[in-house]
Design a protein around this motif. Structure first.
Motif, PDB file in Angstrom:
ATOM      1  N   VAL A   1      11.860  32.530  25.016  1.00 27.59           N
ATOM      2  CA  VAL A   1      10.257  33.289  25.278  1.00 27.59           C
ATOM      3  C   VAL A   1       9.256  32.362  25.541  1.00 27.59           C
ATOM      4  O   VAL A   1       8.268  32.612  26.596  1.00 27.59           O
ATOM      5  CB  VAL A   1       9.724  33.748  23.530  1.00 27.59           C
ATOM      6  CG1 VAL A   1       8.395  34.422  23.643  1.00 27.59           C
ATOM      7  CG2 VAL A   1      11.027  34.923  23.173  1.00 27.59           C
ATOM      8  N   THR A   2       9.065  31.254  24.892  1.00 27.36           N
ATOM      9  CA  THR A   2       7.879  30.143  25.283  1.00 27.36           C
ATOM     10  C   THR A   2       7.918  29.660  26.583  1.00 27.36           C
ATOM     11  O   THR A   2       7.105  29.160  27.373  1.00 27.36           O
ATOM     12  CB  THR A   2       7.830  29.241  24.267  1.00 27.36           C
ATOM     13  OG1 THR A   2       8.971  28.472  24.097  1.00 27.36           O
ATOM     14  CG2 THR A   2       7.204  29.824  23.040  1.00 27.36           C
ATOM     15  N   ASN A   3       9.263  29.643  27.196  1.00 27.92           N
ATOM     16  CA  ASN A   3       9.444  29.091  28.647  1.00 27.92           C
ATOM     17  C   ASN A   3       8.858  30.176  29.705  1.00 27.92           C
ATOM     18  O   ASN A   3       8.293  29.721  30.562  1.00 27.92           O
ATOM     19  CB  ASN A   3      10.894  28.989  29.161  1.00 27.92           C
ATOM     20  CG  ASN A   3      11.721  27.991  28.710  1.00 27.92           C
ATOM     21  OD1 ASN A   3      11.061  26.948  28.300  1.00 27.92           O
ATOM     22  ND2 ASN A   3      13.019  27.829  28.581  1.00 27.92           N
ATOM     23  N   LEU A   4       8.652  31.444  29.497  1.00 26.17           N
ATOM     24  CA  LEU A   4       8.138  32.267  30.324  1.00 26.17           C
ATOM     25  C   LEU A   4       6.713  32.724  29.578  1.00 26.17           C
ATOM     26  O   LEU A   4       5.767  32.968  30.595  1.00 26.17           O
ATOM     27  CB  LEU A   4       8.752  33.633  30.432  1.00 26.17           C
ATOM     28  CG  LEU A   4      10.161  33.361  30.813  1.00 26.17           C
ATOM     29  CD1 LEU A   4      10.890  35.005  31.080  1.00 26.17           C
ATOM     30  CD2 LEU A   4      10.545  33.012  31.981  1.00 26.17           C
ATOM     31  N   PHE A   5       6.288  32.671  28.461  1.00 26.24           N
ATOM     32  CA  PHE A   5       5.121  32.809  27.958  1.00 26.24           C
ATOM     33  C   PHE A   5       4.565  31.568  26.978  1.00 26.24           C
ATOM     34  O   PHE A   5       4.527  31.964  25.776  1.00 26.24           O
ATOM     35  CB  PHE A   5       5.115  34.177  27.113  1.00 26.24           C
ATOM     36  CG  PHE A   5       5.367  35.337  27.983  1.00 26.24           C
ATOM     37  CD1 PHE A   5       4.381  35.912  28.809  1.00 26.24           C
ATOM     38  CD2 PHE A   5       6.660  35.552  27.970  1.00 26.24           C
ATOM     39  CE1 PHE A   5       4.906  37.025  29.489  1.00 26.24           C
ATOM     40  CE2 PHE A   5       6.946  36.913  28.863  1.00 26.24           C
ATOM     41  CZ  PHE A   5       5.995  37.538  29.348  1.00 26.24           C
ATOM     42  N   PRO A   6       4.354  30.407  27.622  1.00 28.71           N
ATOM     43  CA  PRO A   6       4.002  29.160  26.723  1.00 28.71           C
ATOM     44  C   PRO A   6       2.895  29.443  25.853  1.00 28.71           C
ATOM     45  O   PRO A   6       2.471  28.892  25.046  1.00 28.71           O
ATOM     46  CB  PRO A   6       3.802  28.039  27.577  1.00 28.71           C
ATOM     47  CG  PRO A   6       3.778  28.649  28.982  1.00 28.71           C
ATOM     48  CD  PRO A   6       4.346  29.965  28.937  1.00 28.71           C
TER      49      PRO A   6
ATOM     50  N   ALA B   1      15.633  33.615  30.778  1.00 25.91           N
ATOM     51  CA  ALA B   1      14.512  33.144  30.252  1.00 25.91           C
ATOM     52  C   ALA B   1      14.539  31.628  29.623  1.00 25.91           C
ATOM     53  O   ALA B   1      13.610  30.861  29.718  1.00 25.91           O
ATOM     54  CB  ALA B   1      13.831  34.050  29.273  1.00 25.91           C
ATOM     55  N   PHE B   2      15.840  31.437  28.929  1.00 23.56           N
ATOM     56  CA  PHE B   2      16.295  30.176  28.418  1.00 23.56           C
ATOM     57  C   PHE B   2      15.848  29.037  29.419  1.00 23.56           C
ATOM     58  O   PHE B   2      15.537  27.843  29.247  1.00 23.56           O
ATOM     59  CB  PHE B   2      17.295  30.127  27.909  1.00 23.56           C
ATOM     60  CG  PHE B   2      17.634  28.770  27.143  1.00 23.56           C
ATOM     61  CD1 PHE B   2      17.096  28.432  25.918  1.00 23.56           C
ATOM     62  CD2 PHE B   2      18.614  27.965  27.561  1.00 23.56           C
ATOM     63  CE1 PHE B   2      17.169  27.103  25.368  1.00 23.56           C
ATOM     64  CE2 PHE B   2      19.009  27.024  26.993  1.00 23.56           C
ATOM     65  CZ  PHE B   2      18.211  26.458  25.670  1.00 23.56           C
ATOM     66  N   GLN B   3      16.401  29.631  30.704  1.00 17.49           N
ATOM     67  CA  GLN B   3      16.333  28.592  31.988  1.00 17.49           C
ATOM     68  C   GLN B   3      15.179  28.467  32.549  1.00 17.49           C
ATOM     69  O   GLN B   3      15.170  27.660  33.572  1.00 17.49           O
ATOM     70  CB  GLN B   3      17.575  29.096  32.872  1.00 17.49           C
ATOM     71  CG  GLN B   3      18.867  28.987  32.393  1.00 17.49           C
ATOM     72  CD  GLN B   3      19.274  27.698  31.947  1.00 17.49           C
ATOM     73  OE1 GLN B   3      19.096  26.764  32.508  1.00 17.49           O
ATOM     74  NE2 GLN B   3      19.958  27.416  30.929  1.00 17.49           N
ATOM     75  N   GLY B   4      14.126  29.366  32.013  1.00 13.80           N
ATOM     76  CA  GLY B   4      12.852  29.402  32.639  1.00 13.80           C
ATOM     77  C   GLY B   4      12.769  30.337  33.945  1.00 13.80           C
ATOM     78  O   GLY B   4      11.858  30.170  34.895  1.00 13.80           O
ATOM     79  N   VAL B   5      13.389  31.182  34.012  1.00 11.40           N
ATOM     80  CA  VAL B   5      13.683  32.010  35.134  1.00 11.40           C
ATOM     81  C   VAL B   5      13.401  33.553  34.811  1.00 11.40           C
ATOM     82  O   VAL B   5      13.987  34.000  33.677  1.00 11.40           O
ATOM     83  CB  VAL B   5      15.082  32.073  35.769  1.00 11.40           C
ATOM     84  CG1 VAL B   5      15.324  33.106  36.802  1.00 11.40           C
ATOM     85  CG2 VAL B   5      15.289  30.525  36.289  1.00 11.40           C
ATOM     86  N   VAL B   6      12.424  34.173  35.474  1.00 11.36           N
ATOM     87  CA  VAL B   6      12.173  35.577  35.295  1.00 11.36           C
ATOM     88  C   VAL B   6      13.488  36.396  35.803  1.00 11.36           C
ATOM     89  O   VAL B   6      13.643  36.405  37.103  1.00 11.36           O
ATOM     90  CB  VAL B   6      11.004  35.936  36.135  1.00 11.36           C
ATOM     91  CG1 VAL B   6      10.689  37.507  35.648  1.00 11.36           C
ATOM     92  CG2 VAL B   6       9.843  35.154  35.302  1.00 11.36           C
ATOM     93  N   ASN B   7      14.086  37.218  35.257  1.00 12.76           N
ATOM     94  CA  ASN B   7      14.957  38.049  35.484  1.00 12.76           C
ATOM     95  C   ASN B   7      14.751  39.581  34.691  1.00 12.76           C
ATOM     96  O   ASN B   7      15.019  39.572  33.368  1.00 12.76           O
ATOM     97  CB  ASN B   7      16.351  37.562  35.091  1.00 12.76           C
ATOM     98  CG  ASN B   7      17.537  38.564  35.837  1.00 12.76           C
ATOM     99  OD1 ASN B   7      17.325  39.277  36.243  1.00 12.76           O
ATOM    100  ND2 ASN B   7      18.762  38.142  35.588  1.00 12.76           N
ATOM    101  N   PHE B   8      14.575  40.393  35.440  1.00 17.01           N
ATOM    102  CA  PHE B   8      14.141  42.000  34.636  1.00 17.01           C
ATOM    103  C   PHE B   8      15.344  42.400  34.440  1.00 17.01           C
ATOM    104  O   PHE B   8      16.468  42.467  34.984  1.00 17.01           O
ATOM    105  CB  PHE B   8      13.270  42.676  35.727  1.00 17.01           C
ATOM    106  CG  PHE B   8      11.859  42.285  35.665  1.00 17.01           C
ATOM    107  CD1 PHE B   8      11.063  42.546  34.944  1.00 17.01           C
ATOM    108  CD2 PHE B   8      11.568  41.436  37.057  1.00 17.01           C
ATOM    109  CE1 PHE B   8       9.551  42.074  34.915  1.00 17.01           C
ATOM    110  CE2 PHE B   8      10.349  40.938  37.090  1.00 17.01           C
ATOM    111  CZ  PHE B   8       9.096  41.225  36.284  1.00 17.01           C
ATOM    112  N   ALA B   9      15.316  43.056  33.072  1.00 14.33           N
ATOM    113  CA  ALA B   9      16.526  43.558  32.480  1.00 14.33           C
ATOM    114  C   ALA B   9      16.458  45.081  32.896  1.00 14.33           C
ATOM    115  O   ALA B   9      15.562  45.606  32.519  1.00 14.33           O
ATOM    116  CB  ALA B   9      16.603  43.505  30.998  1.00 14.33           C
TER     117      ALA B   9
END
Length: 137
Positions: free
Chosen positions: A28-33, A89-97
């Motif tokens: 979560v915090t990787n995408l929304f710090p 997201a854990f990898q800091g990458v945005v991937n829409f589900a």
């Protein structure tokens, strides 16, 4: 002049018994710090008042059109929502589900825009593009 936005971002991410809570928190915090993340019953809840880092990631990954499509697809009045893959997201990458939720669940994001308008905020986060480049006003 800097635009002022009044936005509430709600983030929920399920935490399954087989998952490490801190790893889901990192996703979560990787995408929304800027999110304030708390632990609920079987899920993490995040609250933020902007999506600047998320917007930067969309620009860096060059997926502005994809993001706009996702935002507009589930827009209801002054709110839009979308789901993201936890592992990416854990990898800091945005991937829409899209489609069926992942086995461990997806990160759900709900954005409510008070000011200016939801369309203006979407344009701010993921501006329209032409030939893959953001269109300048």
């Amino acid at each position: 002049m800097t635009d002022v936005y009044s936005v509430d971002v709600q983030i929920t991410a399920p935490v399954r018994p087989t998952e490490v809570t801190d790893r889901v928190r990192d996703a979560v915090t990787n995408l929304f710090p800027e999110a304030d993340v708390t632990e609920g019953h079987g899920e993490l809840l995040g609250e933020a008042h902007g999506m600047e880092t998320f917007s930067e990631l969309l620009h860096d990954q060059e997926i502005l059109d994809t993001a706009r499509g996702q935002f507009l697809a589930d827009r209801r009045g002054d709110t839009f929502s979308f789901d993201l893959k936890k592992q990416a997201a854990f990898q800091g990458v945005v991937n829409f589900a899209v489609g069926d939720p992942a086995e461990l669940g997806d990160i759900h994001v709900r954005v409510t825009v008070t000011e200016p308008s939801v369309e203006d905020y979407i344009d701010h986060v993921a501006p329209p593009t032409e030939d893959g480049r953001p269109v300048e006003d």
